[in-house]
Design an enzyme around this catalytic site. Structure first.
Site, mmCIF file in Angstrom:
data_model
loop_
_atom_site.group_PDB
_atom_site.id
_atom_site.type_symbol
_atom_site.label_atom_id
_atom_site.label_comp_id
_atom_site.label_asym_id
_atom_site.label_seq_id
_atom_site.Cartn_x
_atom_site.Cartn_y
_atom_site.Cartn_z
ATOM 1 N N HIS A 143 -10.710 15.120 -6.593
ATOM 2 C CA HIS A 143 -10.438 16.308 -5.763
ATOM 3 C C HIS A 143 -10.653 17.566 -6.582
ATOM 4 C CE1 HIS A 143 -8.679 13.781 -2.602
ATOM 5 N NE2 HIS A 143 -8.807 14.860 -1.831
ATOM 6 N N VAL B 60 -13.547 5.733 1.161
ATOM 7 C CA VAL B 60 -12.958 5.918 -0.167
ATOM 8 C C VAL B 60 -11.772 4.971 -0.357
ATOM 9 C CG1 VAL B 60 -11.624 7.529 -1.588
ATOM 10 C CG2 VAL B 60 -13.756 8.283 -0.528
#
Lengths: 492, 492
Positions: free
Chosen positions: B418, B384
Site C-alpha cells: 500500500h 490479492v
C-alpha cells in the site's frame, strides 16, 4: 414450422452439449485437484452478474444510514462554523411569554386564550336549553352554528383591529387553540344532536323496547348487582347501566374533560384507564420539556439562517439556486417536522391522556409506511382524521351524496384550515397553503399509480418526497412574500 | 422468602384484577356501541409506546435513501454553483496519454511498461533451465528471487534518476503494473516449484503409481476415447489426460495468458469458458468506457476542490474545521471509491475474463455485508486475498509457524505494498498509508468485539465507517504534506 422444429432441435442439442460440457468440466476439476500446482480457481460468476443470482445487500441499509449520519454531522459542523452558536434560550422566554417584547406585549393573546372558555360554556348552555325544551331544536342548532362561527372568526377580527399588539407566536397559539375549540364544539353539538334524534326515533318506533330500557328498569338492575348471582345478560346490562346517558352528560365537568382530552370527537363515555403510570408520565413530561428546547434550538440555529438565505434566489428566479436552497432548507425543516410530530402526537397527547385517564392513545397510525398520499393523510393525524370522517364524511354520505362529494368537502375544509393557521398569524392572505392542500388530490392519484405500477416502495418514496420537499417550498413562498412585504427598505 | 410469597400473591391478585378490569371494559365497550353518540374511541396504545409491540418501520428505509439522494443532489448543485463546471475531457487526454504535457512526456512510462515483458520472459527462461537441468534448483530459485526483486525495485530506481520526466498518472500506472507482475511472477515461480517437488516426491515414494500416471498410458487412454464405450473411470482418466502437465506448461503462450488473465495465482490448467458471451462483453466494455469518464469527472469536479480546501485547516490544526473538511471530503471520496471498485473488480476483470475464456469470475465476495474488518479484508479484493493465502499464509503455516505469525507477515507485506503504491508516485516517503494498514488489526479486534457484543449490524457499521472515514483521512494527510512540500511559495 420447419424452422421452429430446427430451432427446437438446435436448442436441445445445445442444452445437451452444455450438460456434457458441465460433466467434462466437473471431471476436469476433479483431475485438476489431483495435480501438484495446488489449483484454486473454479468456474464461478461475479456476484454483480445476474447469473450469480446473489441478492443479499443488507449491508447497504447500514451504509445508507451511516452516510446519512455523516452528512448530518457535517451539516451541523458547517452550520456552527458559518453562523457560530445562535441558540439563545433567553430569546425563547421572550418569544413564548412576550415579556420584555417592546411595544408588542402578549396580553391580548392571553386574554383571548382565557376568553375561549366563554363560547364553550355558551355551547353547553344552549345544549341544556334544548334538552329541557326552553328553546326548540331548530333555534338551538341555529344558535350553536352562530356560536362556532363566532369562535373561528374572533381571532381574525381581533387581529384586524389590534394586529400590532400581537406577537407572531402569540397569535399563532390563539389561532391553533380557537381552531381546536371550533372542531370540538362542532363535535359536541352534533353528538348531542345525534343522542336526541336517536332517543326520539326510538320513542316513536319501538315503544316496547323503550319500556325495557327506561331508567327505572336500569335502577332495578343496578340493585340486582348487590343482591344475587349474575348471569351473562345481567352483566351486560350492568355495564350499560354504568354508562352516562343523555342528557346527564350536559354539565361543566364533562365539557371541560372533553376540552382537555386528546381528541376532537365528543362521546358521552370515553374509554378510561384504571391508573396513571408514573414512569410513563415522567418520560412523556421529560420528552415534552427537552423536545420543545430541541425544536427551538434547531429552529434558531438552522432553520432561520436557511430561510433568510433563500429570499434572494427566489427574487432572482434563478432555478438552480432556488433548487439548491430548497434542498438545503428541506433537511432542517423535515427534521424539525419529525421532532415536532413526535413531540405533539406522541409525547404531549400521551401526557394529556395519561393525566386524564383517557385510554384511546391511537393519535397516529403507521404513516411512515404509507404507500400513497391518501393513506398518509388518513394516518398521520388521527384526531383530525377521525373528526373529519365522523362529523363531515359520514353525515354527507348518509345525506345521500356520493363518496367523491364527501371527500371533496373534507378536502376543502382541511385546505381552508391549513390556510387559516398560516395566513392569519402572518397577516398575509396568500393562497400558498391552500394551493399546497389542493395539489394533494392529483398527488394522491399519481402516488396511487406509482404504487400499482412501480410497486409499493415507489408509492412510499413519493409520499416521503412530497413531505420532505412540499413543506419547505410552501415555507419559502410565504417567507419570500413576507420578506418582500416587511423588509423591502432593508433589502435594498 | 415470606416477602417473595407475598410479592407473588400480590402479583397474582393484580393480574386477576387486570383480567377482571379487561372483562368489564369489554362489556362496557359493547354497551357503549349501543348508545346513540356513535362512539369511536377504543382503549389503544400509541404505536411508539413499547406496550403497542409495533415494529414495522420499513418505510424508514425508503426515507433514508430519499434523504441521501436529496443530500447528494444538493451537494451536486452547491458544487456547480461554487466552482462552475470544471470537467474538461481535454485535460484527461493530456493526463492519460502525456501528449502536450510540456517537459513531462510519457515516454519513460511507456518504455517501462513495454520493458515489463523482459523480467517475465526471464522468469520463463529460468524455469525452463531448471526443468531441463541446465541449472540446479537452488541456483534457479536464487535467480528467480533476484528477478522479482528487480521487478519491484526498477520503478523506484528509474524514478530516482529520471523523476522529473514522469507524470503522476504515468508513474502510478507503472508502479501498479510492476507490482502486479511481481505478484504474478512470485506465483509462477512458486507453483512451478511445487510441481517439481510434487513430482520428485512421487517418484521417490510411489513408483507403482507414477508408472500408471506416465505419459504413454495417458496417450493410450486418449486413443480409447475414439474406440469404444466409456465407463466412469476411463472418463476420469480422459479428463486428467486433457490437462497440461509440468513441464509442458513452460512456454510463451501459457506465460502471456497468465500475465493477462484476471488472477494473481498461477495454475497449469485454468478453468475455461466454452464461448464468449457477446452481450455480456459489450455491457462490460461500455461500463469501462463510461465508468472511467464518470470517475474522472467526479475527481476533477468534486474531489480536487475538496482536497485543495482541506490544506489550511490541517495546517492550522483546528479540530472542528478538520472534522468538517474530513466529513465533506469523505462523501465524494467514498462514491469515487465505490465506482472505482465496480469498474475495476466487476467491469474490467470480467471483460478480461470474458475475452480470455477465463471461467473463475469471483473477483470479490459480499464485503458490503462484512460484520468485521477481517472479513472485509478477506472479501473485497479476492485476487490479492487468494494470492496472499496461497503463496504466503499457507506456506508459512506449513513451515510450522503459528497462524498469528502467518497473518502478521501477510499484513506487513500488504501494508508495504500500500505504501509502495502511494509513496513512489508521490515521491514522498511518508508512512501514512503504512500506518493506515497498521491500524487495521486493532480495528479488526474492536469491530469483532462490536459484532459479538452489540450485534452484527454494529460490526457492519464499523466496517463501513472505517472505509468511509479512513480513506479521506489518509488522502488529506498525504495531500497536506504534498502541498506543503510543493506549493509553499504560492500558499504564502
Amino acid at each position: 414450422m420447419t424452422s421452429e422444429l430446427e430451432d427446437k432441435s438446435l436448442r436441445y442439442r445445445r442444452a445437451q452439449s452444455v450438460t456434457k460440457a458441465e460433466e467434462i468440466t466437473a471431471k476436469e476439476n476433479k483431475a485438476r485437484s489431483l495435480q501438484f500446482d495446488k489449483p484454486l480457481h473454479k468456474p464461478r460468476d461475479s456476484l454483480f452478474s445476474w447469473s450469480s443470482q446473489f441478492t443479499n445487500f443488507t449491508g447497504l441499509v447500514n451504509w445508507g444510514f451511516l452516510m446519512l449520519s455523516i452528512g448530518g454531522l457535517r451539516l451541523f459542523l458547517e452550520n456552527i462554523l458559518k453562523y457560530g452558536i445562535r441558540v439563545n434560550p433567553l430569546e425563547w422566554i421572550i418569544v413564548l411569554t412576550g415579556y420584555n417584547d417592546g411595544n408588542k406585549h402578549q396580553y391580548p393573546s392571553i386574554i383571548l386564550l382565557i376568553f375561549s372558555v366563554v363560547p364553550a360554556v355558551t355551547s353547553l348552555l344552549i345544549e341544556k336549553a334544548i334538552a329541557v325544551d326552553i328553546i326548540s331544536e331548530k333555534i338551538g342548532i341555529g344558535c350553536q352554528i352562530t356560536n362556532i362561527l363566532f369562535v373561528i372568526t374572533l381571532p381574525v377580527v381581533v387581529l384586524y383591529y389590534k394586529g400590532p399588539e400581537f406577537s407572531f407566536v402569540g397569535i399563532s397559539t390563539v389561532c391553533m387553540i380557537y381552531l381546536i375549540i371550533f372542531l370540538k364544539l362542532w363535535s359536541y353539538t352534533q353528538t348531542n344532536h345525534w343522542c336526541r334524534s336517536g332517543m326520539k326515533g326510538k320513542q316513536a318506533k319501538n315503544k316496547l323496547r323503550r319500556q325495557s330500557l327506561s331508567a327505572p328498569n336500569w335502577n332495578k338492575l343496578i340493585h340486582a348487582e348487590h343482591e344475587q348471582s349474575f348471569d351473562e345478560d345481567k352483566n351486560d346490562a350492568i355495564a350499560a347501566a354504568r354508562l352516562v346517558k343523555y342528557p346527564d352528560n350536559l354539565n361543566l365537568k364533562d365539557l371541560f374533560y372533553f376540552l382537555l382530552a386528546p381528541t376532537l370527537c365528543y362521546e358521552l363515555n370515553f374509554p378510561r384507564t384504571t391508573r396513571i403510570r408514573k414512569r410513563f408520565l415522567v418520560k412523556r413530561l421529560l420528552e415534552v420539556i427537552f423536545g420543545v428546547h430541541l425544536v427551538l434550538a434547531l429552529f434558531q440555529q438552522w432553520m432561520i439562517p436557511s430561510v433568510t438565505n433563500s429570499v434572494d434566489p427566489f427574487t432572482d428566479m434563478d432555478p438552480i439556486k432556488i433548487t439548491e436552497r430548497l434542498l438545503k432548507l428541506s433537511v432542517p425543516n423535515h427534521l424539525i417536522w419529525l421532532f415536532f410530530f413526535y413531540l405533539c402526537f406522541h409525547s404531549f397527547l400521551n401526557l394529556m391522556g395519561e393525566l386524564l385517564h383517557f385510554a384511546d392513545r391511537k393519535f397516529y397510525a403507521d404513516w411512515w409506511n404509507a404507500n400513497n398520499i391518501s393513506v398518509f393523510w388518513s394516518t398521520w393525524n388521527l384526531p383530525v382524521h377521525m373528526w373529519a370522517v365522523r362529523h363531515v364524511y359520514i353525515p354527507i354520505t348518509q345525506m345521500g351524496y356520493s363518496k367523491v362529494a364527501a371527500s371533496t368537502v373534507v378536502f376543502f375544509i382541511s385546505a381552508f384550515f391549513h390556510e387559516y393557521l398560516v395566513s392569519v398569524p402572518l397577516q398575509m392572505f396568500r393562497i400558498w397553503a391552500f394551493l399546497g392542500m389542493m395539489v394533494q388530490p392529483p398527488l394522491a392519484v399519481i402516488s396511487r399509480w406509482a404504487e400499482i405500477r412501480l410497486g409499493a416502495r415507489w408509492g412510499n418514496i413519493m409520499v416521503w418526497a412530497s413531505l420532505i420537499l412540499g413543506q419547505p417550498l410552501a415555507i419559502m413562498m410565504y417567507y419570500h412574500d413576507y420578506a418582500i412585504a416587511h423588509f423591502k427598505p432593508i433589502q435594498e
